[in-house]
Design a protein around this motif. Structure first.
Motif, PDB file in Angstrom:
ATOM      1  N   PHE A  57       0.832  -1.200   0.000  1.00 55.02           N
ATOM      2  CA  PHE A  57       0.000   0.000   0.000  1.00 55.02           C
ATOM      3  C   PHE A  57       0.869   1.253   0.000  1.00 55.02           C
ATOM      4  O   PHE A  57       0.610   2.218  -0.724  1.00 55.02           O
ATOM      5  N   ASN A  58       1.947   1.224   0.789  1.00 55.51           N
ATOM      6  CA  ASN A  58       2.854   2.370   0.842  1.00 55.51           C
ATOM      7  C   ASN A  58       3.552   2.562  -0.504  1.00 55.51           C
ATOM      8  O   ASN A  58       3.732   3.692  -0.972  1.00 55.51           O
ATOM      9  N   VAL A  59       3.947   1.462  -1.150  1.00 59.44           N
ATOM     10  CA  VAL A  59       4.592   1.559  -2.460  1.00 59.44           C
ATOM     11  C   VAL A  59       3.637   2.172  -3.483  1.00 59.44           C
ATOM     12  O   VAL A  59       4.013   3.051  -4.265  1.00 59.44           O
ATOM     13  N   LEU A  60       2.389   1.719  -3.493  1.00 61.21           N
ATOM     14  CA  LEU A  60       1.408   2.257  -4.434  1.00 61.21           C
ATOM     15  C   LEU A  60       1.256   3.761  -4.274  1.00 61.21           C
ATOM     16  O   LEU A  60       1.250   4.513  -5.257  1.00 61.21           O
ATOM     17  N   LEU A  61       1.146   4.222  -3.027  1.00 65.06           N
ATOM     18  CA  LEU A  61       0.952   5.647  -2.797  1.00 65.06           C
ATOM     19  C   LEU A  61       2.168   6.467  -3.205  1.00 65.06           C
ATOM     20  O   LEU A  61       2.045   7.513  -3.848  1.00 65.06           O
ATOM     21  N   LEU A  82      12.293   8.726  -0.108  1.00 69.96           N
ATOM     22  CA  LEU A  82      12.419  10.180  -0.258  1.00 69.96           C
ATOM     23  C   LEU A  82      13.791  10.561  -0.785  1.00 69.96           C
ATOM     24  O   LEU A  82      13.926  11.417  -1.670  1.00 69.96           O
ATOM     25  N   SER A  83      14.827   9.914  -0.257  1.00 70.43           N
ATOM     26  CA  SER A  83      16.187  10.194  -0.732  1.00 70.43           C
ATOM     27  C   SER A  83      16.352   9.763  -2.184  1.00 70.43           C
ATOM     28  O   SER A  83      16.957  10.475  -3.000  1.00 70.43           O
ATOM     29  N   GLU A 112      16.193  25.027  -5.207  1.00 71.40           N
ATOM     30  CA  GLU A 112      15.046  25.239  -4.334  1.00 71.40           C
ATOM     31  C   GLU A 112      13.778  24.640  -4.929  1.00 71.40           C
ATOM     32  O   GLU A 112      12.914  24.149  -4.194  1.00 71.40           O
ATOM     33  N   HIS A 113      13.675  24.673  -6.260  1.00 67.72           N
ATOM     34  CA  HIS A 113      12.510  24.073  -6.910  1.00 67.72           C
ATOM     35  C   HIS A 113      12.457  22.570  -6.646  1.00 67.72           C
ATOM     36  O   HIS A 113      11.393  22.010  -6.337  1.00 67.72           O
ATOM     37  N   VAL A 114      13.607  21.914  -6.748  1.00 68.42           N
ATOM     38  CA  VAL A 114      13.666  20.484  -6.448  1.00 68.42           C
ATOM     39  C   VAL A 114      13.347  20.236  -4.979  1.00 68.42           C
ATOM     40  O   VAL A 114      12.588  19.322  -4.634  1.00 68.42           O
ATOM     41  N   SER A 115      13.915  21.076  -4.098  1.00 64.28           N
ATOM     42  CA  SER A 115      13.684  20.896  -2.656  1.00 64.28           C
ATOM     43  C   SER A 115      12.210  21.049  -2.309  1.00 64.28           C
ATOM     44  O   SER A 115      11.682  20.295  -1.477  1.00 64.28           O
ATOM     45  N   GLN A 116      11.543  22.020  -2.935  1.00 63.30           N
ATOM     46  CA  GLN A 116      10.122  22.208  -2.655  1.00 63.30           C
ATOM     47  C   GLN A 116       9.313  20.983  -3.053  1.00 63.30           C
ATOM     48  O   GLN A 116       8.400  20.563  -2.332  1.00 63.30           O
ATOM     49  N   ASN A 117       9.649  20.398  -4.198  1.00 61.45           N
ATOM     50  CA  ASN A 117       8.936  19.187  -4.614  1.00 61.45           C
ATOM     51  C   ASN A 117       9.247  18.013  -3.700  1.00 61.45           C
ATOM     52  O   ASN A 117       8.380  17.180  -3.432  1.00 61.45           O
ATOM     53  N   GLY A 122       7.498  14.607   0.657  1.00 69.11           N
ATOM     54  CA  GLY A 122       7.616  14.167   2.043  1.00 69.11           C
ATOM     55  C   GLY A 122       6.297  14.275   2.780  1.00 69.11           C
ATOM     56  O   GLY A 122       5.928  13.383   3.560  1.00 69.11           O
ATOM     57  N   ILE A 123       5.566  15.363   2.519  1.00 65.42           N
ATOM     58  CA  ILE A 123       4.247  15.518   3.145  1.00 65.42           C
ATOM     59  C   ILE A 123       3.296  14.443   2.628  1.00 65.42           C
ATOM     60  O   ILE A 123       2.528  13.846   3.395  1.00 65.42           O
ATOM     61  N   ASP A 124       3.347  14.178   1.301  1.00 66.30           N
ATOM     62  CA  ASP A 124       2.496  13.128   0.743  1.00 66.30           C
ATOM     63  C   ASP A 124       2.845  11.758   1.320  1.00 66.30           C
ATOM     64  O   ASP A 124       1.964  10.951   1.623  1.00 66.30           O
ATOM     65  N   LEU A 125       4.160  11.496   1.485  1.00 67.89           N
ATOM     66  CA  LEU A 125       4.562  10.216   2.052  1.00 67.89           C
ATOM     67  C   LEU A 125       4.159  10.109   3.516  1.00 67.89           C
ATOM     68  O   LEU A 125       3.796   9.026   3.988  1.00 67.89           O
ATOM     69  N   ALA A 126       4.251  11.241   4.236  1.00 69.68           N
ATOM     70  CA  ALA A 126       3.795  11.216   5.634  1.00 69.68           C
ATOM     71  C   ALA A 126       2.304  10.920   5.701  1.00 69.68           C
ATOM     72  O   ALA A 126       1.842  10.162   6.567  1.00 69.68           O
TER      73      ALA A 126
END
Length: 797
Positions: free
Chosen positions: A27-31, A237-238, A347-352, A357-361
């Protein structure tokens, strides 16, 4: 316990635990893959869109010089040049305003896709008509390609440039990411499996540890699988950051290719680009069109900067393109006269990455909810297995019997996991099935499936009490599951809007029966307050997980198959229900004391009971008005006006369900220990009013989150406290618990129906803060008055 029985117990628990591990991590992989796919596709397709815009500008230049679009000299060569010069472009077309193809340059695979011509034409017309804020899609995902359309403007829209981009090229980054993520998943599964085997051996090694197996197994799964998920998310994430940076660089190269060609066009006209004026303004427009770029410069071949825009010291990747002059001599065909440098903004990459990270959380929270309920289910299964494998004459304490509330929590989780799998796309499916029907406008017809669902759910709530007293609440749940399964299957095979309306009606009837029967069944337990809170926790866990899983599956297998999967999954409710069902001692059943049907006139006496009116009018209906009027109606509008994204709004709504899952059971236990249930009902009203007052303060995302959390806690109290208050009435005892609960919930639903209407009428004359503040004060005052009238009416009765 015999060694053979112990081995059977350990192997059964091990197999079930590994299956649970695979489900949770899968389920985590799918998301995570779904989130990555969306970001990568949007990023790369915007680069290809830039290529289409470049061609559109060239065509528009010719239109301004009098070239007719229908007989545009050199058009085929321009299309061939773009298709051959940009990797991944399978076809380039020019269409007129009606979507008819005027010119095309395509490879063999693209020409063979004419069966999709009708769908492509419909998309082209919508894309040409889009205004930028009308919700029209930016691209069309076909079977093996993506289609992008850029409008051609000359005194209005005269046509468009359409690009067919190979899906394999766009999704290459996602494919590689999936390979790496799968390798990480396999490694995590092997490590977790080895630890799991050793841990299960410890948990079943002694009779004392086996007697606590249901609780210790849940802790084991939460710690082990939850920790594995957390580590996997950090590694993902990394990994994602490197893939996203590569994607951004690829897009920058695509942009540099067309910027280079623009300058070469100027060079071929004989312009000295070293003395070109307005270079900074041109570069600024390039940066505005490509948000992933932080700076751009034009340099001489020796490295001197001629003009620049943005920042050149960002420290990120730099993409270069050489601008060449062409000469007729075969010995000297090219000469570099200019170099374009594009500076990728880290910064554009970092924002994404932060957004991911928020989506994964968020996905981690959802998958942990999924895991928590499945671990609870596995704990009950292990208790049943342990009891069946123990020797009859053993002195070891047997696991306690599973109560009705625990079984109903598991059943509620599975039912709503399946039921809400289609909640995110039912209106979209209804729109795709639209055809003129009953003389109603399209907007009304598209909303009829949900309306039919709500109406049938209300009817089921009203009759569920009679069903439960006549057939028992277990059979009522079974009826509801059967109705929902039939409705979900009908939804999967529906080819008309009328069929979908009938399907959702059947689903709604099953929903109402299951929801009410679960509450009636929980009232059998001694600790009914915590039982009701637990049942609602399972329901909201299933709802949150079901909506997320359904949306993911719909993107991959389509709407119909999702309904079929849900129809099969909803049947898992019945085995979960059979796990428990032991009635606590000293607790009366749901039937009237004499065991016969309720006395004649008992329903009328309940309806006319002044104490019921006090509870319903001062707590029940006001809390219901706050729920639908504020949470479901006003809050999405306020957050949209505050420019909050749809994903952020969705996360705010998740807080409401999380309150039931985390805070609800604790409040239920406090309610069971208290002899004064009316105080908890009063707190329901006070917290509901406080939520409106908080929301009136400011429309920001943080304030809205606080308001949602407060109203979520209020509703955690509302469900058990009002139910326990109403079944304690003398008129309710004569009527019977089942009919009482059914009638009260039906009356309370009137407030849910009226909420959006009343708040909408208030917004006609007052501002949103004024409406929220006035409503919040009124609800708080009613809650305080309730406690006074409740106690006074209790002394008189």
């Amino acid at each position: 316990m015999r060694s053979g029985a112990l081995f059977k117990l350990r192997s059964s628990i091990g197999i079930l635990s590994l299956a649970l591990l695979a489900l949770a991590l899968g389920f985590n992989v799918l998301l995570s893959v779904s989130t990555l796919n969306r970001l990568v596709v949007e990023s790369l397709l915007s680069g290809y869109r830039g290529a289409g815009e470049h061609l559109a500008l060239s065509i528009e230049r010719g239109l301004r010089f009098g070239k007719p679009l229908g007989k545009y000299a050199g058009m085929t060569e321009m299309l061939q040049d773009l298709r051959d010069g940009v990797a991944g472009v399978r076809a380039v077309e020019v269409v007129d305003a009606a979507g008819e193809v005027l010119y095309a340059a395509a490879d063999g695979a693209a020409r063979g896709a004419e069966r999709e011509r009708f769908e492509r034409k419909a998309f082209d017309i919508r894309a040409l008509a889009r205004t930028g804020d009308d919700g029209a899609p930016l691209f069309r995902a076909g079977a093996d390609s993506y289609r992008i359309v850029v409008a051609l403007r000359h005194n209005g829209i005269v046509g468009g440039v359409a690009l067919e981009v190979a899906a394999s090229t766009v999704e290459a980054a996602t494919t590689n990411f999936v390979r790496w993520a799968s390798a990480l998943l396999a490694l995590a599964s092997v490590a977790a499996g080895l630890v799991l085997a050793a841990w299960i051996g410890l948990l079943t090694g002694t009779p004392e540890s086996r007697s606590r197996l249901d609780r210790s197994l849940g802790v084991l799964l939460l710690v082990l699988i939850g920790g594995t998920q957390l580590a996997y998310s950090a590694a993902t994430l990394s990994l994602f950051e490197s893939f996203l940076q590569r994607t951004v660089v690829d897009k920058a190269r695509l942009a540099a290719h067309f910027i280079k060609r623009d300058f070469e066009y100027i060079v071929h006209k004989g312009v000295d680009v070293r003395s070109l004026q307005g270079g900074e303004a041109l570069l600024a427009r390039i940066l505005e069109a490509h948000p992933e770029l932080g700076g751009a410069s034009l340099n001489t071949s020796e490295g001197d900067v001629l003009s620049a825009a943005g920042r050149l010291d960002l420290g990120g990747p730099v993409v270069e393109a050489s601008v060449d002059a062409y000469w007729p001599s075969r010995f000297r065909q090219r000469e570099e006269v200019l170099r374009v440098r594009l500076y990728v903004d880290p910064e554009h990459v970092s924002q994404n990455v932060v957004r991911l990270g928020i989506d994964l959380a968020t996905s981690l929270v959802i998958s942990l909810l999924f895991l928590m309920e499945l671990a609870r289910m596995l704990g009950m299964l292990s208790s049943r297995m342990l009891s069946s494998l123990m020797d009859p004459g053993s002195d070891v304490r047997r696991p306690p019997p599973i109560s009705s509330a625990n079984a109903l929590r598991a059943a509620g989780f599975f039912f709503f996991l399946a039921y809400d799998m289609g909640i995110s796309f039912i209106p979209v499916l209804a729109r795709s099935l639209y055809a003129p029907l009953w003389g109603l406008p399209e907007q009304v017809l598209v909303g009829l499936p949900i309306s039919a669902e709500m109406v049938c759910a209300g009817v089921a709530l009203l009759v569920s009490g009679v069903f439960s007293e006549r057939f028992g609440w277990r059979l009522t749940v079974a009826f509801g599951v059967a109705a929902a399964a039939v409705g979900l299957f009908m939804g999967g095979v529906s080819t008309s809007l009328a069929g979908l309306i009938a399907a959702r009606g059947a689903c709604g009837f099953g929903f109402g029966l299951v929801l009410m029967a679960a509450q009636i069944g929980t009232l059998e337990d001694k600790n009914a307050g915590s039982g009701l809170a637990g049942v609602f926790a399972g329901i909201f866990s299933g709802s949150i997980c079901g909506a997320a899983i359904g949306a993911l599956l719909a993107d991959r297998i389509g709407f119909g198959p999702v309904f079929h999967v849900a129809a099969v999954l909803v049947l898992c409710t019945l085995p979960a229900l059979l796990l428990g069902g032991v009635r606590a001692k000293g607790v009366e059943g749901s039937a009237p004391p004499d065991g016969s049907d309720a006395a004649p006139g008992s329903a009328r006496r309940f309806i006319l009971d002044p104490r019921m009116h006090v509870l319903l009018g001062m707590i029940g209906i006001p809390a219901a008005l706050c729920l639908t009027g504020f949470l479901h109606y006003m809050l999405p509008l306020l957050l949209t006006e505050a420019k909050a994204s749809q994903s952020d709004i969705g996360r705010v709504f998740m807080l409401y369900g999380l309150c039931f899952i985390t805070v609800g059971p604790m409040l239920g236990r406090l309610l069971d220990r208290s002899d004064n249930k009316g105080v908890f009902a009063m707190l329901t009203g006070l917290l509901s009013g406080a939520a409106l007052l908080i929301a009136a303060y400011s429309p920001t995302l943080f304030v809205a989150s606080a308001a949602v959390a407060v109203i979520g806690i209020a509703q955690c109290l509302a469900a058990p406290s009002t139910m326990l208050c109403v079944v304690s009435l003398a008129s309710a005892e004569r009527l019977g618990r089942g009919k009482t609960a059914s009638m009260y919930r039906t009356l309370e639903r009137l407030g849910q129906v009226a909420g959006p209407i009343l708040f909408g009428m208030a917004l006609v004359r007052f501002t949103a803060p004024q409406t929220l503040a006035a409503s919040g004060v009124a609800v708080c005052v009613l809650a305080l008055l309730f406690l006074v009238f409740w106690r006074l009416s209790g002394r008189r009765s």
